[in-house]
Design an enzyme around this catalytic site. Structure first.
Site, mmCIF file in Angstrom:
data_model
loop_
_atom_site.group_PDB
_atom_site.id
_atom_site.type_symbol
_atom_site.label_atom_id
_atom_site.label_comp_id
_atom_site.label_asym_id
_atom_site.label_seq_id
_atom_site.Cartn_x
_atom_site.Cartn_y
_atom_site.Cartn_z
ATOM 1 N N LYS A 91 0.896 -1.034 0.012
ATOM 2 C CA LYS A 91 0.076 0.086 -0.023
ATOM 3 C C LYS A 91 0.879 1.242 0.153
ATOM 4 C CE LYS A 91 -3.514 2.564 2.490
ATOM 5 N NZ LYS A 91 -4.399 2.228 3.761
ATOM 6 N N LYS A 122 -2.131 -1.448 -3.855
ATOM 7 C CA LYS A 122 -3.076 -0.283 -3.723
ATOM 8 C C LYS A 122 -2.375 0.978 -3.814
ATOM 9 C CE LYS A 122 -6.076 2.030 -0.554
ATOM 10 N NZ LYS A 122 -6.524 1.855 0.849
HETATM 11 C C1 PBG Z 1 -7.481 3.143 5.614
HETATM 12 C C2 PBG Z 1 -7.679 3.124 4.011
HETATM 13 C C3 PBG Z 1 -7.584 4.247 3.233
HETATM 14 C C4 PBG Z 1 -8.126 3.511 2.139
HETATM 15 C C5 PBG Z 1 -8.588 2.400 2.316
HETATM 16 N N1 PBG Z 1 -8.441 1.986 3.637
HETATM 17 C C6 PBG Z 1 -7.116 5.360 3.302
HETATM 18 C C7 PBG Z 1 -5.864 5.723 3.732
HETATM 19 O O1 PBG Z 1 -4.860 4.872 3.823
HETATM 20 O O2 PBG Z 1 -5.512 6.965 4.020
HETATM 21 C C8 PBG Z 1 -8.253 4.587 0.759
HETATM 22 C C9 PBG Z 1 -9.136 3.648 -0.143
HETATM 23 C C10 PBG Z 1 -9.585 4.809 -1.310
HETATM 24 O O3 PBG Z 1 -8.943 5.729 -1.496
HETATM 25 O O4 PBG Z 1 -10.510 4.421 -2.165
HETATM 26 N N2 PBG Z 1 -6.128 3.025 6.073
#
Ligand code: PBG
Length: 324
Positions: free
Chosen positions: A195, A248
């Protein structure tokens, strides 16, 4: 040599011919639909930052889940917006927390619909970081303990898949051990393994009310410039007990999906995040492109790169398009 014996256009001449030689498939079976649940009653409110997305209260989520299931989509991914936030994010593991209630509602209505739960503290902490803070820093191991508690409470409510999205080191191991110790050995883990610290989460942070109140997430989420490091992250999560690994965002990280698919024999998920979704929707609103065609093109790119599963806010629309 080659032309005119070889004419590539022969294989593109009709729709049937194109279908016959199509290398990549996109099916409703590949899709996961994210849903936002918030504390309260009778709520189905449009989310301002994300077209065609809503906040639901737990009492309203059953109908939505039933619609998703009726479209043939196999799974939803739940995000919670709690009643109140605190230093540790304690609503995250409350037995009657908003996600826990919603899981029970969905399982009552549509037991066959898989419930995946985003497991992270950022929407539950006052400061909006994904972990607990000690001496101004995110405390990795203390956060893992809390994430395991959160995961266990989701499993107890009936979740099928736990999806840790915090990027702490070792959280998959903490969660896997906690689930095993408590008799939830059949609950799967889909880790947000690679991520990245991305600007494309912007619309989501509005929707989940989870923007950090100070600093940013770069001490835990990955530097977008790194690919080999992503392979290490994925390898570690698999070793710790992840059943499915995720990359992601998806669109600006297709090379990561491709590399990971070459190296690991583990189901791979791609998260078509909020910013990617809205970029396309805004362009379509402005009349610059055809939303449905662009959506399919983008999802095919993720499948072609090697994703087995695509998490997308377009899942319902796409399920309709694929039915024809
Ligand atoms: C929580 C999380 C996030 C997303 C999914 N889980 C936000 C982040 O990490 O700031 C983003 C999902 C999206 O943008 O569609 N940590």
């Amino acid at each position: 040599m080659g032309f005119p014996k070889i004419r590539m256009r022969r294989l593109r001449s009709t729709d049937s011919m194109r279908r016959l030689v199509r290398e990549t498939s996109l099916s409703v079976d590949d899709l996961v639909y994210p849903l936002f649940v918030r504390a309260g009653e009778g709520i189905k409110e449009p989310i301002k930052s994300m077209s065609d997305c809503f906040h639901f209260s737990p009492d309203m989520i059953g109908d939505e889940a039933a619609e998703v299931a009726s479209l043939g989509i196999p799974a939803v991914l739940l995000f919670g917006l709690p009643e109140s936030k605190d230093e540790q994010g304690s609503e995250a593991w409350a037995e009657d927390g908003v996600v826990q209630q919603s899981i029970r509602e969905i399982k009552k209505r549509t037991p066959e619909l898989l419930v995946i739960t985003d497991t992270c503290l950022c929407a539950y902490t006052e400061h909006g970081h994904c972990g607990v803070i000690k001496d101004g820093k995110i405390d990795n191991d203390a956060t893992c303990e809390l994430l395991a508690k959160m995961a266990l409470s989701h499993a107890q409510a009936g979740a099928d898949i736990i999806a840790p999205s915090d990027m702490m080191d070792g959280r998959v191991r903490y969660i896997r051990e906690c689930l095993e110790e408590n008799g939830f050995c059949e609950v799967a883990i889909m880790s947000y393994a690679a991520k990245f610290a991305s600007a494309f989460y912007g619309p989501f942070r509005d929707a989940a009310e989870s923007a950090p109140s100070f600093g940013d997430r770069r001490s835990y989420q990955m530097d977008p410039a790194n690919a080999e490091q992503a392979m290490r992250e994925i390898a570690l999560d698999i070793e710790e007990g992840a059943d499915i690994v995720m990359v992601k965002p998806a669109l600006s990280f297709l090379d990561i999906i491709y590399r990971a698919k070459q190296r690991f024999n583990c189901p791979m998920a791609a998260y078509n995040v909020s910013g990617e979704y809205m970029m396309l929707n805004k362009a379509a609103d402005a009349g610059l492109l055809d939303r449905d065609a662009a959506t399919l093109e983008v999802l095919y790119s993720m499948k072609r790169a090697g994703a087995d599963i695509v998490i997308t806010y377009s899942a319902k629309v796409v399920a309709g398009l694929l039915k024809g």
